[in-house]
Design an enzyme around this catalytic site. Structure first.
Site, PDB file in Angstrom:
ATOM      1  N   SER A 142       0.800  -1.448  -0.184  1.00 45.29           N
ATOM      2  CA  SER A 142       0.318   0.017  -0.186  1.00 45.29           C
ATOM      3  C   SER A 142       0.923   1.373  -0.631  1.00 45.29           C
ATOM      4  O   SER A 142       1.998   1.028   0.215  1.00 45.29           O
ATOM      5  CB  SER A 142      -0.348   0.208   1.392  1.00 45.29           C
ATOM      6  OG  SER A 142      -1.245   0.992   1.546  1.00 45.29           O
ATOM      7  N   TYR A 155      -1.945  -0.837  10.598  1.00 46.37           N
ATOM      8  CA  TYR A 155      -1.587  -1.214   9.004  1.00 46.37           C
ATOM      9  C   TYR A 155      -0.810  -1.195   8.558  1.00 46.37           C
ATOM     10  O   TYR A 155      -0.514  -1.919   7.755  1.00 46.37           O
ATOM     11  CB  TYR A 155      -3.259  -0.513   7.996  1.00 46.37           C
ATOM     12  CG  TYR A 155      -3.148  -0.585   7.490  1.00 46.37           C
ATOM     13  CD1 TYR A 155      -3.900  -1.700   6.038  1.00 46.37           C
ATOM     14  CD2 TYR A 155      -2.656   0.461   5.805  1.00 46.37           C
ATOM     15  CE1 TYR A 155      -4.030  -1.897   5.293  1.00 46.37           C
ATOM     16  CE2 TYR A 155      -3.024   0.213   5.001  1.00 46.37           C
ATOM     17  CZ  TYR A 155      -3.519  -0.855   4.376  1.00 46.37           C
ATOM     18  OH  TYR A 155      -4.525  -1.179   2.848  1.00 46.37           O
TER      19      TYR A 155
HETATM   20  N1  LIG Z   1      -9.018  -0.216  -2.150  1.00 52.30           N
HETATM   21  C1  LIG Z   1      -7.352   0.553  -1.435  1.00 52.30           C
HETATM   22  O1  LIG Z   1      -7.418   1.554  -1.567  1.00 52.30           O
HETATM   23  C2  LIG Z   1      -5.919   0.577  -1.025  1.00 52.30           C
HETATM   24  C3  LIG Z   1      -5.069   1.056  -1.534  1.00 52.30           C
HETATM   25  C4  LIG Z   1      -3.514   0.007  -0.562  1.00 52.30           C
HETATM   26  C5  LIG Z   1      -3.942  -1.194  -0.474  1.00 52.30           C
HETATM   27  N2  LIG Z   1      -4.711  -2.006  -0.645  1.00 52.30           N
HETATM   28  C6  LIG Z   1      -4.080  -3.627  -0.969  1.00 52.30           C
HETATM   29  O2  LIG Z   1      -4.940  -4.231  -1.542  1.00 52.30           O
HETATM   30  C7  LIG Z   1      -5.340  -5.560  -1.331  1.00 52.30           C
HETATM   31  C8  LIG Z   1      -6.711  -5.756  -2.071  1.00 52.30           C
HETATM   32  O3  LIG Z   1      -7.814  -5.312  -1.032  1.00 52.30           O
HETATM   33  P1  LIG Z   1      -8.929  -4.264  -1.484  1.00 52.30           P
HETATM   34  O4  LIG Z   1      -8.727  -3.228  -2.451  1.00 52.30           O
HETATM   35  O5  LIG Z   1      -9.125  -4.791  -3.616  1.00 52.30           O
HETATM   36  O6  LIG Z   1     -10.030  -4.598  -1.127  1.00 52.30           O
HETATM   37  P2  LIG Z   1     -11.323  -6.098  -0.698  1.00 52.30           P
HETATM   38  O7  LIG Z   1     -11.606  -5.499   0.485  1.00 52.30           O
HETATM   39  O8  LIG Z   1     -12.515  -5.584  -2.125  1.00 52.30           O
HETATM   40  O9  LIG Z   1     -10.312  -6.774  -0.974  1.00 52.30           O
HETATM   41  C9  LIG Z   1      -9.369  -7.574  -0.165  1.00 52.30           C
HETATM   42  C10 LIG Z   1     -10.307  -8.951   0.096  1.00 52.30           C
HETATM   43  O10 LIG Z   1      -9.315 -10.082   0.515  1.00 52.30           O
HETATM   44  C11 LIG Z   1     -10.072 -10.483   1.711  1.00 52.30           C
HETATM   45  N3  LIG Z   1      -9.670 -11.701   2.683  1.00 52.30           N
HETATM   46  C12 LIG Z   1      -9.431 -10.053   3.374  1.00 52.30           C
HETATM   47  N4  LIG Z   1      -9.492 -11.383   4.982  1.00 52.30           N
HETATM   48  C13 LIG Z   1      -8.941 -12.288   4.700  1.00 52.30           C
HETATM   49  C14 LIG Z   1      -8.735 -13.732   4.891  1.00 52.30           C
HETATM   50  N5  LIG Z   1      -8.206 -13.687   6.668  1.00 52.30           N
HETATM   51  N6  LIG Z   1      -8.261 -14.766   3.944  1.00 52.30           N
HETATM   52  C15 LIG Z   1      -8.261 -14.699   3.281  1.00 52.30           C
HETATM   53  N7  LIG Z   1      -8.973 -13.088   2.373  1.00 52.30           N
HETATM   54  C16 LIG Z   1      -9.476 -12.290   2.805  1.00 52.30           C
HETATM   55  C17 LIG Z   1     -11.562 -10.050   1.687  1.00 52.30           C
HETATM   56  O11 LIG Z   1     -12.426 -10.959   1.880  1.00 52.30           O
HETATM   57  C18 LIG Z   1     -11.655  -9.600   0.436  1.00 52.30           C
HETATM   58  O12 LIG Z   1     -12.311 -10.038  -0.849  1.00 52.30           O
HETATM   59  C19 LIG Z   1      -5.395  -4.825   0.332  1.00 52.30           C
HETATM   60  O13 LIG Z   1      -4.107  -5.685   0.764  1.00 52.30           O
HETATM   61  C20 LIG Z   1      -4.764  -4.091   0.732  1.00 52.30           C
HETATM   62  O14 LIG Z   1      -4.820  -4.047   1.596  1.00 52.30           O
HETATM   63  C21 LIG Z   1      -5.615  -1.090  -1.294  1.00 52.30           C
END
Ligand SMILES: NC(=O)c1ccc[n+]([C@@H]2O[C@H](COP(=O)([O-])OP(=O)(O)OC[C@H]3O[C@@H](n4cnc5c(N)ncnc54)[C@H](O)[C@@H]3O)[C@@H](O)[C@H]2O)c1
Length: 251
Positions: A142, A155
């Protein structure tokens, strides 16, 4: 990149029931890879795999559980053969909370899901990659793995750890022809940043995004593009790198 770019590749993508993970799984499959999608959200994950079709399997998987990882690898190898691509994408982002109000249990949970998961994933899957002569790992960190954010102690700690673990793994696995890189999304329009309460609740987030150099949230596909590139042979000289896809947030 075309429909045969990943022909012969077998990929595991975690957190693939929605958001960035689902976009990545769909994109890898569209370019010829076989995919094992994993998530704790079974119904959504099964649906994404069904949409992709024969090239995809879904496995219910808690990424913080080492036994679950062994099952995921078995399904991948039994279904498609040794794994060549691992995308450690699953994660959680708790509501911002002042440091002294964060419970020990909550802190540990974030570390387990965002950080320990990457260790378990790389440790479990690397031998399969070595068996087939190499591979590529992409860890989704991130902007919070590059800079601090107020109220996000667990986080930020977990995502800085992913940044560092990526570099150690890149050093350790280079001799085995495995490249390891991290991706650092900025604000991306996924379920993670969509609070309950619909469009009105999303308004402050859009307001924040409007002050960034590229003044909008990114789309899941814009992050998947970078992940898929790093997983591809076009990135054959890249390892240990930290690549932001953040609309300029970290400038
Ligand atoms: N969306 C943003 O703005 C953003 C920014 C920076 C980083 N990220 C990172 O991107 C990645 C994907 O996030 P996203 O934005 O698509 O969010 P999202 O919530 O749509 O996807 C995350 C997925 O991880 C799954 N998950 C959560 N806990 C879990 C576990 N214990 N075991 C297996 N699966 C699990 C959730 O069910 C979900 O489907 C994450 O690592 C997040 O930290 C997202």
């Amino acid at each position: 990149m075309d429909s045969e770019t990943f022909l012969g590749d077998v990929a595991i993508v975690t957190g693939a029931a929605g958001g960035i993970g689902a976009a990545t799984a769909r994109m890898l499959a569209a370019h010829g890879a076989k995919i094992v999608l994993t998530d704790i959200k079974q119904a959504l994950g099964t649906q994404v795999a069904a949409d992709i079709g024969e090239a995809a399997r879904f496995v219910a998987h808690d990424v913080s559980d080492g036994c679950d990882w062994k099952t995921v690898l078995s399904v991948a190898e039994d279904s498609f053969g040794p794994v060549s691509i691992l995308v450690n994408n699953a994660g959680i982002a708790p509501t911002p909370t002042p440091l002294f109000e964060v419970s020990e249990a909550d802190y540990r949970r974030v570390i387990e899901i965002n950080q320990i998961s990457c260790f378990l994933g790389m440790k479990t899957v690397a031998p399969s990659m070595i068996g087939r002569g190499g591979g590529a790992i992409v860890n989704v960190s991130s902007v919070a793995g590059l800079k601090a954010e107020r109220g996000a102690i667990a986080y930020v700690a977990s995502k800085f750890a992913v940044t560092g673990m990526t570099k150690v793994a890149a050093l350790d696995l280079a001799k085995d022809n495995i490249r390891v890189n991290s991706v650092h999304p900025g604000l991306v329009d996924t379920p993670m940043v969509r609070p309950e309460g619909g469009a009105a609740a999303f308004e402050p987030i859009l307001q924040f995004a409007s002050g960034l150099p590229i003044p909008r949230p990114g789309s899941p596909a814009e992050i998947a593009n970078l992940i898929v590139f790093l997983a591809s042979k076009s990135a054959s000289f890249l390892t240990g790198g930290s690549y932001a896809a953040d609309g300029g947030w970290t400038l």
